[in-house]
Design an enzyme around this catalytic site. Structure first.
Site, PDB file in Angstrom:
ATOM      1  CG  ASP A 170      17.672  13.801  13.140  1.00 38.20           C
ATOM      2  OD1 ASP A 170      18.913  13.762  13.143  1.00 38.20           O
ATOM      3  OD2 ASP A 170      16.963  13.070  13.867  1.00 38.20           O
ATOM      4  CG  ASP A 180      20.445  10.387  19.209  1.00 41.30           C
ATOM      5  OD1 ASP A 180      20.073  11.565  19.230  1.00 41.30           O
ATOM      6  OD2 ASP A 180      20.271   9.638  18.232  1.00 41.30           O
TER       7      ASP A 180
END
Ligand code: DGJ
Length: 749
Positions: free
Chosen positions: A487, A557
């Site tokens: 990430d 997301d």
């Protein structure tokens, strides 16, 4: 301090003993390049593959010039030698109107240059001329040199034999006695045939709304797509597709497209000149850029890939998908089909422990999940997003016996184990920052901006690179981890690098990204079975550069299934559905709170690499049954979805309340169709889906795995029938989804 630069070791030792060495971008693995021909009389180079011809030549001023790029020509069509155009006026000189393949800034050029250099004596004029060329293993190399300075540029070309996509980069070499500063460097320029009806399609976005499809007419002047964020970003995606104003149909007309293989700050400029010629230049972002190239050094630009399709934007996407799967991703041309994953982030966020993860893993295994991924929160003092980043030891309160019991349990359930990391970041509340406050990007004496309570480590520094490499290596060596979700949750700010000489400080833009790639490459070679996902707070680091080292990408997301139809549609313009991870999450997930049928949510996610991100502890027996059935169904379809030819039958664009996609397997035997209706308006029937890419003379059997076709739709019909009469779907109401397969059963008599 003398700074050891890229990879932490290259410059210091080796530079002393070797006169020349290369910081080369790892070039994309190649399944095969098309041959390059050269006519010595006319000095014309030509490449032909798939449906494309690309021709360039050397003109009377020794400049390298585009002669043709477009639909494949007959082998007999010959091209005369290149000639530079006449100037239009004193304001637009011939050098500015020439369709350069690569041009330095100097000599009156006012359009976007490919290369701009400041020399130590203050000279900023650069006039590159053709020196020589060579063709080796179907790759063309053209060497250019400044008229008086010892600056050499080698232009690299290769055309992919399957798709006709051209891959280009430029290698810049300093053979002079003194360092100079590169202020702008592109891989090269692509020039379109003259035309006034070009239309640019591109992608914009922001967190939770990445991959929005935009379009605009190309007129006089310049359009710049870019990232100044240090990494790829989602504000613009490093991809363009340009068609002509002929048709709204995605499958019609000529389309030129391209993408940059770079995960740092980048730019693509699209510029129409005084003769209405369009030039497309792509490479490193020039803003705040300055790479100090010392005596004897070379630097290679990112690759800029571009192609042509005569089947419109849809055809352009399919060529990109093919290249990615067959030539770019690890293990190409036979990358593994994406396993069905479970990810615990939305279910448990930072509140992790062994028992809770085991409970989710058991439930995930029961519905057919193949890889269990534990997300953020397992390390350091990571109770929330204000602490712990940088401290990559297992949190003892949450996992008193380390990760082994959980990993063993996941493996015993027949699943792979994956783990979340965010290696390039640090929280102020961490041991790493307390011990190494100088490791972040910053300007001494100035404030440093935080995003999500974290700062960016300066990965260009050799000691930071060594730290990141060593903790990841240790984590992987000590635990049986099959997969990393990598990430990266913010942009750069204050990109200072103060412990190297002033003139080297801006090298950070290049060296950071090169070190990022080199870590991924080294990890993969040390742990050959490891797979990696590129995630950046959603889809902020997806590009052809990172794709060389990663197996899948997280687009957003935002996992709301209706929003995802839009987001996923945009993702597939440049990138393959087989790389696009799509979780089925709970109805109350952020960012909105629609309660949608589980079947709708599954079908939305089945259009990519299916995953589940729901809190399975809340699933009812009926939910488990639906999940199990649709995961099993997906496994029978995934090769077609992940590897096949995608047709965006109804793109969810311009506010459309409908969306439909079709995937045709590479062998043509299986076809998968998804159709969605998120709100029925005035009871109009669902549009007939006219399928694409079928064999007109074959018979296909239709079966619904979700929803149904309208009464009267035949169970079997010819490819011609499905493509021309089409498929009528029985859908009314809100949040409806249907899924069909068509199986080729026979050839028509
Ligand atoms: C951002 C990612 O996109 C999410 O999927 C999740 O991993 C969080 N970070 C964790 O902090």
């Amino acid at each position: 301090m003398i700074r050891p630069s890229v990879l932490g070791y290259a410059r210091m030792g080796l530079a002393i003993t070797l006169s020349l060495f290369v910081f080369s971008c790892t070039s994309i693995s190649q399944t095969g390049n098309a041959p390059v021909t050269y006519d010595a009389n006319t000095r014309v180079f030509r490449m032909d593959a798939a449906g494309v011809t690309y021709v360039l030549g050397v003109n009377e001023h020794e400049q390298v010039q585009t002669l043709y790029w477009g639909k494949r020509l007959s082998p007999g069509d010959a091209f005369p030698a290149a000639r530079s155009p006449r100037g239009y006026s004193a304001f637009d000189l011939p050098i500015t109107l020439t369709q350069h393949e690569f041009v330095g800034w100097g000599g009156g050029i006012v359009l976007e240059p490919d290369l701009k250099i400041t020399f130590p004596d203050g000279n900023r004029d650069l006039a590159l001329k053709y020196v020589s060329s060579s063709i080796k293993e179907n790759k063309l190399n053209i060497v250019m040199k400044d008229i008086s300075r010892e600056v050499y540029v080698t232009l690299h070309y290769a055309m992919d034999a399957e798709t006709g996509i051209v891959r280009r980069s430029a290698e810049i070499e300093n053979r002079s006695d003194a360092a100079f500063t590169i202020e702008q460097a592109a891989a090269g320029t692509y020039n379109l045939p003259r035309g006034t009806d070009y239309h640019l399609h591109f992608l914009t976005g922001r967190w939770a709304a990445e991959w929005s499809v935009q379009d605009e007419a190309i007129r006089g002047g310049k359009i710049v797509l870019e990232s100044r964020r240090g990494t790829t970003g989602s504000q613009n995606i490093p991809f363009f597709v340009i068609d002509r104003d002929i048709s709204k149909d995605q499958e019609q007309g000529d389309a030129y497209f391209g993408a940059l293989a770079w995960s740092g700050s980048w730019q693509i400029s699209i510029e129409q000149d005084a003769l209405q010629q369009v030039h497309i230049t792509g490479g490193l972002n020039a803003f705040d850029f300055g790479y100090r190239l010392k005596k004897g050094e070379r630097i290679e630009t990112p690759e800029f890939l571009a192609g042509f399709s005569s089947q419109g934007i849809g055809g352009a996407s399919r060529l990109m998908h093919r290249l990615e799967i067959d030539s770019i991703v690890p293990n190409a041309p036979n990358p593994r089909l994406r396993p069905v994953i479970y990810n615990s982030w939305e279910a448990t966020t930072f509140h992790l422990d062994e028992a809770g993860q085991v409970a989710l893993a058991e439930k995930a295994a029961s519905i057919g999940v193949e890889r269990f991924v534990m997300d953020d929160g397992w390390f350091g003092q990571r109770m929330n997003d204000r602490a712990g980043l940088g401290d990559w030891y297992v949190n003892k309160e949450k996992f008193p016996h380390g990760l082994k019991p959980l990993i063993d349990k996941v493996h015993s359930l027949g699943m792979e184990f994956g783990l979340w990391v965010e290696p390039e970041m640090v929280n102020a509340d961490s041991d790493l920052y307390r011990n190494h406050p100088d490791w972040i990007l910053n300007f001494p004496g100035r404030p440093h901006t935080e995003g999500r309570n974290q700062m960016v480590l300066n990965l260009a520094r050799p000691d930071v690179r060594a730290y990141v490499m060593s903790f990841l290596n240790k984590l992987l060596a000590e635990n049986e981890i099959d997969f990393l979700k990598w990430d990266y949750n913010r942009n750069w700010s204050e990109p200072g690098w103060s412990d190297v000489p002033l003139e080297d400080q801006k090298d950070v833009y290049y060296d950071f990204t090169k070190n990022f790639y080199s870590i991924l490459e080294e990890l993969r070679s040390k742990h050959p079975k490891l797979e990696i996902e590129s995630c950046s707070g959603g889809g902020s680091r997806v590009d052809l550069g990172v794709m060389r080292y990663t197996d899948q990408d997280w687009p957003s997301d935002n996992t709301n299934p209706v929003d995802r139809l839009v987001i996923q549609n945009g993702f597939t313009y440049p990138y393959s559905p087989g790389l696009m991870v799509a979780w089925v999450t709970d109805s109350s997930n952020l960012p909105n709170r629609l309660a949608l049928p589980l079947e709708f949510r599954f079908l939305s996610s089945m259009q990519g690499a299916l995953g589940v991100g729901a809190n399975l502890n809340k699933y009812t027996p009926e939910d488990f049954a639906v999940a199990k059935r649709l995961i099993a169904q997906y496994k029978t379809l995934r090769e077609t979805i992940q590897r096949g030819l995608l047709y965006r039958l109804i793109p969810p664009e311009d506010g459309s309340e409908r969306s439909a996609t079709e995937y045709v397997s590479r062998d043509g035997k299986q076809v998968v169709v998804f159709a969605f209706l998120h709100s029925s308006i005035e009871r109009y029937p669902y549009p007939t889906l006219k399928l694409r890419g079928l064999d007109e003379d074959a018979v296909y059997k239709l079966e619904a795995f979700e929803g149904k076709a309208t009464n009267g739709v035949p169970a079997t019909a010819s490819g011609s029938y499905w493509m021309n009469r089409g498929l009528d779907v029985n859908m009314n109401g809100d949040f409806q989804a249907a899924g069909f397969t068509l199986t080729k059963v026979a050839a028509l008599k």
